[in-house]
Design a protein around this motif. Structure first.
Motif, mmCIF file in Angstrom:
data_model
loop_
_atom_site.group_PDB
_atom_site.id
_atom_site.type_symbol
_atom_site.label_atom_id
_atom_site.label_comp_id
_atom_site.label_asym_id
_atom_site.label_seq_id
_atom_site.Cartn_x
_atom_site.Cartn_y
_atom_site.Cartn_z
ATOM 1 N N UNK A 128 0.858 -1.188 0.000
ATOM 2 C CA UNK A 128 0.000 0.000 0.000
ATOM 3 C C UNK A 128 0.891 1.235 0.000
ATOM 4 N N UNK A 129 0.677 2.086 -0.974
ATOM 5 C CA UNK A 129 1.423 3.342 -1.063
ATOM 6 C C UNK A 129 0.441 4.496 -1.002
ATOM 7 N N UNK A 130 0.432 5.176 0.131
ATOM 8 C CA UNK A 130 -0.313 6.431 0.240
ATOM 9 C C UNK A 130 0.706 7.525 -0.047
ATOM 10 N N UNK A 131 0.611 8.173 -1.193
ATOM 11 C CA UNK A 131 1.673 9.086 -1.615
ATOM 12 C C UNK A 131 1.902 10.252 -0.652
ATOM 13 N N UNK A 132 3.169 10.486 -0.340
ATOM 14 C CA UNK A 132 3.554 11.703 0.374
ATOM 15 C C UNK A 132 3.571 12.861 -0.616
ATOM 16 N N UNK A 133 3.869 12.537 -1.874
ATOM 17 C CA UNK A 133 3.787 13.538 -2.944
ATOM 18 C C UNK A 133 3.214 12.870 -4.184
ATOM 19 N N UNK A 134 2.442 13.659 -4.906
ATOM 20 C CA UNK A 134 1.790 13.173 -6.117
ATOM 21 C C UNK A 134 1.988 14.230 -7.196
ATOM 22 N N UNK A 135 2.776 13.896 -8.209
ATOM 23 C CA UNK A 135 3.004 14.811 -9.328
ATOM 24 C C UNK A 135 2.079 14.460 -10.479
ATOM 25 N N UNK A 136 1.415 15.448 -11.007
ATOM 26 C CA UNK A 136 0.465 15.242 -12.106
ATOM 27 C C UNK A 136 0.891 16.145 -13.260
ATOM 28 N N UNK A 137 1.104 15.527 -14.405
ATOM 29 C CA UNK A 137 1.521 16.305 -15.572
ATOM 30 C C UNK A 137 0.735 15.884 -16.799
ATOM 31 N N UNK A 138 0.279 16.871 -17.526
ATOM 32 C CA UNK A 138 -0.292 16.645 -18.843
ATOM 33 C C UNK A 138 0.663 17.304 -19.819
ATOM 34 N N UNK A 139 1.400 16.513 -20.548
ATOM 35 C CA UNK A 139 2.390 17.017 -21.493
ATOM 36 C C UNK A 139 1.923 16.824 -22.929
ATOM 37 N N UNK A 140 0.611 16.764 -23.096
ATOM 38 C CA UNK A 140 0.016 16.544 -24.405
ATOM 39 C C UNK A 140 0.438 17.638 -25.382
ATOM 40 N N UNK A 141 0.462 17.280 -26.641
ATOM 41 C CA UNK A 141 0.892 18.222 -27.675
ATOM 42 C C UNK A 141 0.005 18.075 -28.905
ATOM 43 N N UNK A 142 0.057 19.069 -29.735
ATOM 44 C CA UNK A 142 -0.695 19.062 -30.985
ATOM 45 C C UNK A 142 0.152 18.340 -32.021
ATOM 46 N N UNK A 143 -0.446 17.371 -32.679
ATOM 47 C CA UNK A 143 0.292 16.616 -33.691
ATOM 48 C C UNK A 143 0.219 17.331 -35.029
ATOM 49 N N UNK A 144 1.248 17.086 -35.845
ATOM 50 C CA UNK A 144 1.216 17.609 -37.209
ATOM 51 C C UNK A 144 0.379 16.650 -38.032
ATOM 52 N N UNK A 145 -0.654 17.147 -38.630
ATOM 53 C CA UNK A 145 -1.556 16.249 -39.372
ATOM 54 C C UNK A 145 -1.278 16.287 -40.821
#
Length: 145
Positions: A128-145
């Protein structure tokens, strides 16, 4: 690069594979359950994961997805001290159902025993891991179509 907010709980409820790292370093892929603000990972007494956590409970875990076709890149990173706690069948069923589906008769036989054998006899436990820290990243990008 664009930034989009996303629902972390909904993301972590998906049946994604996480990678957990222990001191050593050792990294291994795991199935997990995100519940009650903690990651729950099934493990057994002979697994190195159990021994490493007993020696040093500091762990890091990452759950991510990357789709180059759409540009979707999201990640959740957790750090904290892991506990080894007794296994309970209802939580085990919730975890396995999310990865294997609701029909237990269709599961690979190596998973069925978790729900029908005595966990104390088999030595099955939760990490069981109750996070002491939780990093959340959305690094989504626009694709070249």
């Amino acid at each position: 690069m664009t930034s989009h907010a996303f629902d972390v709980d909904a993301f972590l409820r998906r049946p994604l594979t996480a990678r957990i790292a222990t001191n050593g370093p050792t990294v291994r892929p795991v199935w997990y359950l995100w519940e009650d603000g903690a990651f729950w990972i099934l493990t057994r007494p002979w697994a190195r994961l159990v021994h490493r956590v007993r020696e040093d409970p500091a762990v890091a875990l990452v759950v991510d997805e990357c789709d180059p076709a759409t540009g979707l890149v999201r990640q959740v990173t957790a750090r904290g001290r892991a506990d080894l706690v007794p296994f309970d069948v209802p939580r085990g069923r919730r975890k396995l159902t999310r990865y294997l589906g609701a029909d237990e008769s269709r599961w690979d036989p190596r998973f069925v025993h978790y729900l029908h054998d005595d966990p104390a006899e088999r030595g099955t436990v939760w990490l069981r891991l109750e996070p002491a820290s939780l990093g959340v990243r959305d690094l989504s990008y626009v694709t070249a179509r």
